[in-house]
Design a protein around this motif. Structure first.
Motif, PDB file in Angstrom:
ATOM      1  N   PRO A 117       0.851  -1.196   0.000  1.00 42.10           N
ATOM      2  CA  PRO A 117       0.000   0.000   0.000  1.00 42.10           C
ATOM      3  C   PRO A 117       0.883   1.240   0.000  1.00 42.10           C
ATOM      4  CG  PRO A 117      -0.113  -1.151   2.120  1.00 42.10           C
ATOM      5  CD  PRO A 117       0.681  -2.019   1.210  1.00 42.10           C
ATOM      6  N   PRO A 118       0.563   2.216  -0.852  1.00 39.74           N
ATOM      7  CA  PRO A 118       1.436   3.383  -0.982  1.00 39.74           C
ATOM      8  C   PRO A 118       1.548   4.177   0.308  1.00 39.74           C
ATOM      9  CG  PRO A 118      -0.399   3.498  -2.559  1.00 39.74           C
ATOM     10  CD  PRO A 118      -0.574   2.238  -1.776  1.00 39.74           C
ATOM     11  N   SER A 119       2.785   4.574   0.634  1.00 41.51           N
ATOM     12  CA  SER A 119       3.044   5.444   1.776  1.00 41.51           C
ATOM     13  C   SER A 119       4.155   6.408   1.380  1.00 41.51           C
ATOM     14  CB  SER A 119       3.473   4.611   2.988  1.00 41.51           C
ATOM     15  OG  SER A 119       4.759   4.070   2.772  1.00 41.51           O
ATOM     16  N   GLY A 120       4.370   7.433   2.190  1.00 42.34           N
ATOM     17  CA  GLY A 120       5.409   8.412   1.860  1.00 42.34           C
ATOM     18  C   GLY A 120       4.895   9.437   0.867  1.00 42.34           C
ATOM     19  N   GLY A 121       5.836  10.275   0.320  1.00 35.30           N
ATOM     20  CA  GLY A 121       5.462  11.358  -0.579  1.00 35.30           C
ATOM     21  C   GLY A 121       5.253  10.884  -2.002  1.00 35.30           C
ATOM     22  N   GLY A 179       6.856   0.933  -2.565  1.00 40.68           N
ATOM     23  CA  GLY A 179       5.890   1.454  -1.614  1.00 40.68           C
ATOM     24  C   GLY A 179       5.414   2.885  -1.759  1.00 40.68           C
ATOM     25  N   ARG A 180       5.711   3.522  -2.877  1.00 39.23           N
ATOM     26  CA  ARG A 180       5.327   4.939  -2.986  1.00 39.23           C
ATOM     27  C   ARG A 180       4.168   5.138  -3.953  1.00 39.23           C
ATOM     28  NH1 ARG A 180       7.367   4.319   0.607  1.00 39.23           N
ATOM     29  NH2 ARG A 180       9.564   4.429   1.091  1.00 39.23           N
ATOM     30  N   PRO A 181       3.373   6.197  -3.740  1.00 39.43           N
ATOM     31  CA  PRO A 181       2.402   6.602  -4.755  1.00 39.43           C
ATOM     32  C   PRO A 181       3.139   7.258  -5.925  1.00 39.43           C
ATOM     33  CG  PRO A 181       2.386   8.159  -2.920  1.00 39.43           C
ATOM     34  CD  PRO A 181       3.327   7.044  -2.525  1.00 39.43           C
ATOM     35  N   THR A 182       2.674   6.991  -7.156  1.00 42.83           N
ATOM     36  CA  THR A 182       3.389   7.510  -8.333  1.00 42.83           C
ATOM     37  C   THR A 182       2.431   8.088  -9.366  1.00 42.83           C
ATOM     38  OG1 THR A 182       3.269   5.424  -9.551  1.00 42.83           O
ATOM     39  CG2 THR A 182       5.160   5.697  -8.082  1.00 42.83           C
ATOM     40  N   GLU A 183       2.984   9.004 -10.193  1.00 48.30           N
ATOM     41  CA  GLU A 183       2.282   9.550 -11.364  1.00 48.30           C
ATOM     42  C   GLU A 183       3.273   9.624 -12.521  1.00 48.30           C
ATOM     43  OE1 GLU A 183      -0.811  10.668 -11.821  1.00 48.30           O
ATOM     44  OE2 GLU A 183      -1.623  10.737  -9.770  1.00 48.30           O
ATOM     45  N   LEU A 184       2.766   9.432 -13.753  1.00 44.58           N
ATOM     46  CA  LEU A 184       3.634   9.450 -14.941  1.00 44.58           C
ATOM     47  C   LEU A 184       3.109  10.459 -15.960  1.00 44.58           C
ATOM     48  CD1 LEU A 184       5.961   7.987 -16.599  1.00 44.58           C
ATOM     49  CD2 LEU A 184       4.216   6.377 -17.342  1.00 44.58           C
TER      50      LEU A 184
END
Ligand SMILES: Nc1ncnc2c1ncn2[C@@H]1O[C@H](COP(=O)(O)O)[C@@H](O)[C@H]1O
Ligand SMILES: Nc1ncnc2c1ncn2[C@@H]1O[C@H](COP(=O)(O)O)[C@@H](O)[C@H]1O
Ligand SMILES: Nc1ncnc2c1ncn2[C@@H]1O[C@H](COP(=O)(O)O)[C@@H](O)[C@H]1O
Ligand SMILES: Nc1ncnc2c1ncn2[C@@H]1O[C@H](COP(=O)(O)O)[C@@H](O)[C@H]1O
Ligand SMILES: [Mg+2]
Ligand SMILES: [Mg+2]
Ligand SMILES: [Mg+2]
Ligand SMILES: [Mg+2]
Ligand SMILES: [Mg+2]
Ligand SMILES: [Mg+2]
Ligand SMILES: [Mg+2]
Ligand SMILES: [Mg+2]
Lengths: 217, 217, 217, 217, 217, 217, 217, 217
Positions: free
Chosen positions: G84-88, G114-119
């Protein structure tokens, strides 16, 4: 007539004393065929085709069936008979077996430009007795072409032993830090014995042409 | 006797026909002086001192006061009189004024090794009429040394015009992408006209030595 | 609409006066097909597809069957008709036959961006009479593109002869110390004649685009 | 008359429309003085002296006391008055304060070859609002020279914004992996926006000359 | 105690059998002095100071007045007496007089690490009889260090003649295409005779250290 | 007001959260003085002056007499008091004493941008116990800057031991094949442990800035 | 158990907080299969397989049929569900469509660590409005990865606009003077905006790993 | 008898104590077959065939059916039984699984030249506990060969821990800035721990030969 994608330097023999050569590497087989057809009308000058891959060779031979062809050296010549040898002796020495194709290209070029030639192979400095055993031949030469890859050390050694100029022909034999032939090229440019003329990596044609000029009467 | 930090190659003239030269660049003035003192006993062979800085020159002249000295070329010779010229003509051409010191080193070397020489300066390809105006002289040469920096294009042009071999002498003239002479060096190794022999950057001595060998009878 | 892996710069013609080009080299055939489909709705601007391999070309032609395609130059254009020529003359010169595909890419690009063009081939400096025989044409040009591999010497020579700027287009033709085109690239950056604009190795598209801008009214 | 170590290309203005420039870097002060004396008889053409160190400048000014001299740019011109401006506007932009001397050399060269010029300084991409604030000026230019060291990113950005061609002038500003200017040079050769013409590192003279040719009527 | 800008590896002799050496090149004289003061309390291990400029040497000698100092090699040792020689013979050969300082650094390092040593100078391949005249000595060695600049050809030749391993020590002697020692470095990495161990350019300390390890009992 | 040769990026703190720094290397002392005078009116933001030679430092101190100055790091800051530390801990490690000035520049930059910092020196991999002895400190860091020249091996080792990212700062310490810092730069780019961020050679300022951003709350 | 040709770093998650990844490029399919079999017993840690060719992917999927596989990015992950995503927020931007596979490898790595990402894709500097149109997203990021080939100019521009650190990911997209990605690599190392962390060419895995560490809570 | 394209160095064992090896890379299968036939008459010396592709191996095995063949290492040996081990222990360590073939070539060469050998794999510095766990074995070695690609950091670490010399064997494992093995090669030449002997990239044969010489009694 000449094809529109090539403008043969037909004045070259008159101007320089040596005929043009056709560099096949970047050309299509069709272009090489067109050039071969164009030179058929000029049996008075010998035309060399260099760096010929099998498809280039086939294209030339289709137009000029009696052309001379050495597949190892990637070279064709037409008309197929070299001129009667004149001028001084050109000796070509190859440091290893792997340097043979570049050395052979040099020898054939010098021969088709009219010089007597001799070839010695696998006489690198790792076993020094081999080149020292050929000193008599080397001392009879008007010019010596020395082909070597890897450390490129042989031209320095040969130049230090004889009065004739040495044409150093670096080859792409080797791997890693040989850098595709840049290592022996640099070695040769820095030869500690004077009298060393360097040509491009694997440029057997250029080495043979230069040898023919130096050994001219 | 020879100093212990140097082992002069006194057999070289016998073996190769050309005398040893002393490369001053990495030596102390004291070492050069010691070598100069050692050769004083051998006036029968000409000794060249190359790449001599002012302190090297002073050290040689202190031992051999009548030595010939050309400060621009960084060259000394002793005994000071070159041999009577024999063999074919060596023509040295410099592309720009800034290439003059390398060109002069080549010319003097060839002369002290026994050849007749001529020098032409500032005939680069940016104004093509200048080199074309010297074609008569170039065609009389047994070999032509062409010194050039920057684009190094002049040897290709000269080689395409004459039957004699061309010795291409790259110089460190230029800046930025000239890479201290690597750019003209590469140009010359890739000359599209065959018959070009390349030496190291700024190596006027090597170019002149090679020219003397090629132009020997 | 635009596919999500590409964001076409549709404002480019408005902003710069020249349309976007699609660089096919790193794209899959499917991606190129998606872009071709997206531009079908914009017949008002000409889209160029550069560095197209056969599979890229097939993908474009499947979407835009009437597109212009030159396989040698790896170029497609749609709509297929170039604009009526305006502005000054763009002359493209290739040193050797092997430089033809880069030269052709430059010529076609300039033509599809609206300029009149002429092409001359195999006029390298090894036979100087060939380029000197075209001086009349060269002097009529608003800008000259000169493609050359190996020594890359031709742009210096051309620039020294004419008032127009020269765009030097280095090619990867050659071997060994040609370093995949770095040698002629360096030669051109160090041209001893001022007025030489250099582009990337084999970048016929860039050379042609720049030529079109320089020759604009 | 001309000194024997230089052969001025006096035909250049007739042939090309732009006068010869004297490259001082590899010349002695005495040689530069000799050339300055030789051009004194030709006030009809403007002679530029580039890359002049203080001793070169003193030598020129001793012969031509009213010559124009810009010490930062290392440039002298004689006669000192530039021609009345004609042709399109040449804009020169410098990414940082440290790029100023190369940029100034470019601007002065273009002006002495007859073009109107403008200079903007310290508008690099680290603070994008600075170059975006000059878009009006950039859009009025017939050609823009962009000088940058380090990442050399500014020419790509400028070329993407305007219709005019961009001359990218890499400088040796930077350290370490800037490799004496090779890093920005490579950046510029690979500009992702078409329309970028590259010259040698720190070659303000070449950039200005090319700009003058492009912006000629 | 140890100064706060240095953390001497005092465990090294226990761990490796050879003491730490202080690399002076990037340090201030004050830092070197501080280190010299710190080792004064440890006369049981020999400390070497390498690449010492005159100001570094003065700083060491101020703290350790009886230290051994060889200015040519840039080396100091304290305590000044090398250990009694043990292990096999280390022979150091220098191709030219100009390679002497690197060769001497190697010889002194091996001696201070406890080996018997011999030095021969000016035996490069341009005059092959010189190295061949030393074969008896070379065959007695447990390991041979060969220092050479320019073409770097001597290690290949030596390695081909003897059973012992050869440590090739490239030097920065040469110019132009010697590339500050990269050319002989590449030559040595590509030695066609196996048994060649290469160290960094001018790294006499490293060569001598390695020789001492190989020749250890 | 701002001088005309510089256009200070005064919006930077608002836009990025970190103030502009003045790169002194390519600027004259007069230019630096002008910039120092211009920032005097802005005590609300800290201005850093990097790569300041003694003459640059004197120029800054003449305008801003209370500026902080670290001569070893070539850095000045005004106003002289760093902000109160916030964010995570920045640890800076130097492989050798010779890497100290780059490491110090990194530490001071991070401190003036607001972070708490610690410095450890002379902990290179030749004596592995030194860095292993600091694991507690390293594990407390939010980010670690590792400065190293020569083999540049320390960042790989540190990154493999801790969770925090490592900023690898290559230095120009070394000689010969260290290539002015290119060797450690390449080592770091190829670190076999992931989590290594590389900056330019000797770029202590960039390393410290990046560390401050990473360790921001 | 672990195969004898590999020694998995099973302690890595405990030591560093991030699991080991298997670099498939130099391994045989059989070796990769053996490693995949060995990790099957450890579903508690996520194992990544990077640079997987089709035969590597097949070998992994044969052992771990439910593994996640992204063929474009050459990446597999097992177990297949990211944490599950955590952090910045980690934002990944690609300059062109051709940079997509490296960018995607970075995004997936950060997500599996473990991070949320955008592309965002195709937002290079040739059309500056594209990246400026994403400023809102960029300003929300804790760290931005910017992938670019050719001129590599995009990271400098992005870093100048935002407070977060930028990870510059050079790609091998381009030809000729792009030198297989060395050109954008050098650009990024010389970024004129501070705050740029550089990784190896095409090293999407390294960029994503570093991003995950920086964006950790 | 010897074929005419090769001159086997049959004196090598007498002269050096180690037999010649046949480098297959640049030879045709027919040439290798001819050499294999020639050595059949010499079962008294072991002949190695290195860098053998499948077609080379088939050619050797056709002539010498009982030859030993290791396909991963590209090595054949005939007669197939290595000599009884004598001399000191040779330990070969590989940083990663991908370095295995070069490491294996080194191990086999040392064994066929008569030394006892041990091999450890996948002990790179990213997980330092792995190499530290083998210290007992490493300390028993007379010489250690360390193969590594990418950052090439392992030899520095090993050399710092043991008294024996380390032979650093760079491999071409890696991508981008690994430059085909040049990056680890440079790392090794700049090892901050003394006692590191470097060989060419992927030169397992050379590393093993050198190890055998060093570990000889
Ligand atoms: N193998 C070769 N290497 C270098 N130059 C060559 C070679 N073969 C031919 N040439 C020269 O290249 C020119 C032919 O180039 P092209 O016009 O492309 O056929 C001729 O002038 C030849 O002298
Ligand atoms: N700064 C410069 N950079 C490059 N080329 C130059 C420069 N200044 C002058 N030149 C050109 O170099 C030639 C002068 O070289 P030289 O004959 O050595 O004085 C002229 O043809 C100029 O066009
Ligand atoms: N694509 C990659 N590029 C660089 N390093 C990697 C990559 N994939 C995995 N690694 C690292 O390389 C090591 C694996 O190498 P190996 O032991 O040969 O499988 C691991 O420690 C990884 O962290
Ligand atoms: N893999 C190798 N790498 C470098 N040198 C080798 C290798 N294998 C054999 N050699 C050397 O190369 C020489 C053989 O070259 P050749 O005469 O071309 O067979 C021998 O003297 C060997 O000692
Ligand atoms: Mg052989
Ligand atoms: Mg001139
Ligand atoms: Mg042709
Ligand atoms: Mg600024
Ligand atoms: Mg000597
Ligand atoms: Mg230390
Ligand atoms: Mg795009
Ligand atoms: Mg592993």
């Amino acid at each position: 007539g000449a094809p529109r994608y090539a403008e043969l330097d037909l004045e070259r023999t008159a101007r320089r004393g040596y005929p043009e050569a056709v560099y096949c590497a970047g050309k299509t087989a069709a272009q090489v065929a067109g050039i071969a057809a164009a030179v058929r009308g000029r049996p008075d000058v010998i035309t060399l085709f260099t760096r010929a891959q099998p498809e280039h060779a086939a294209a030339v031979l289709a137009e000029l069936p009696d052309a001379f062809h050495d597949a190892d050296a990637g070279l064709l010549a037409w008309p197929p008979t070299p001129p009667p040898p004149s001028g001084g002796l050109v000796v070509v020495a190859a440091a290893g077996t792997s340097d043979l194709s570049a050395a052979r290209e040099a020898e054939l070029t010098a021969r088709y430009l009219g010089r007597p030639t001799e070839l010695v192979v696998d006489v690198g400095v790792a076993g020094l007795h081999r080149i020292l055993g050929r000193l008599d031949l080397l001392r009879r030469a008007r010019v010596v072409v020395v082909a070597a890859g890897m450390d490129g050390a042989l031209p320095s050694v040969v130049a230090g032993l004889i009065p004739a100029p040495v044409i150093a022909l670096p080859t792409s034999v080797g791997y890693g830090a040989a850098l595709g032939g840049l290592a022996p090229l640099l070695t040769m440019l820095n030869a500690c014995a004077p009298g060393v003329a360097v040509v491009n990596i694997d440029n057997g044609y250029g080495a043979g042409h230069l040898a023919a000029q130096i050994a001219a009467d």
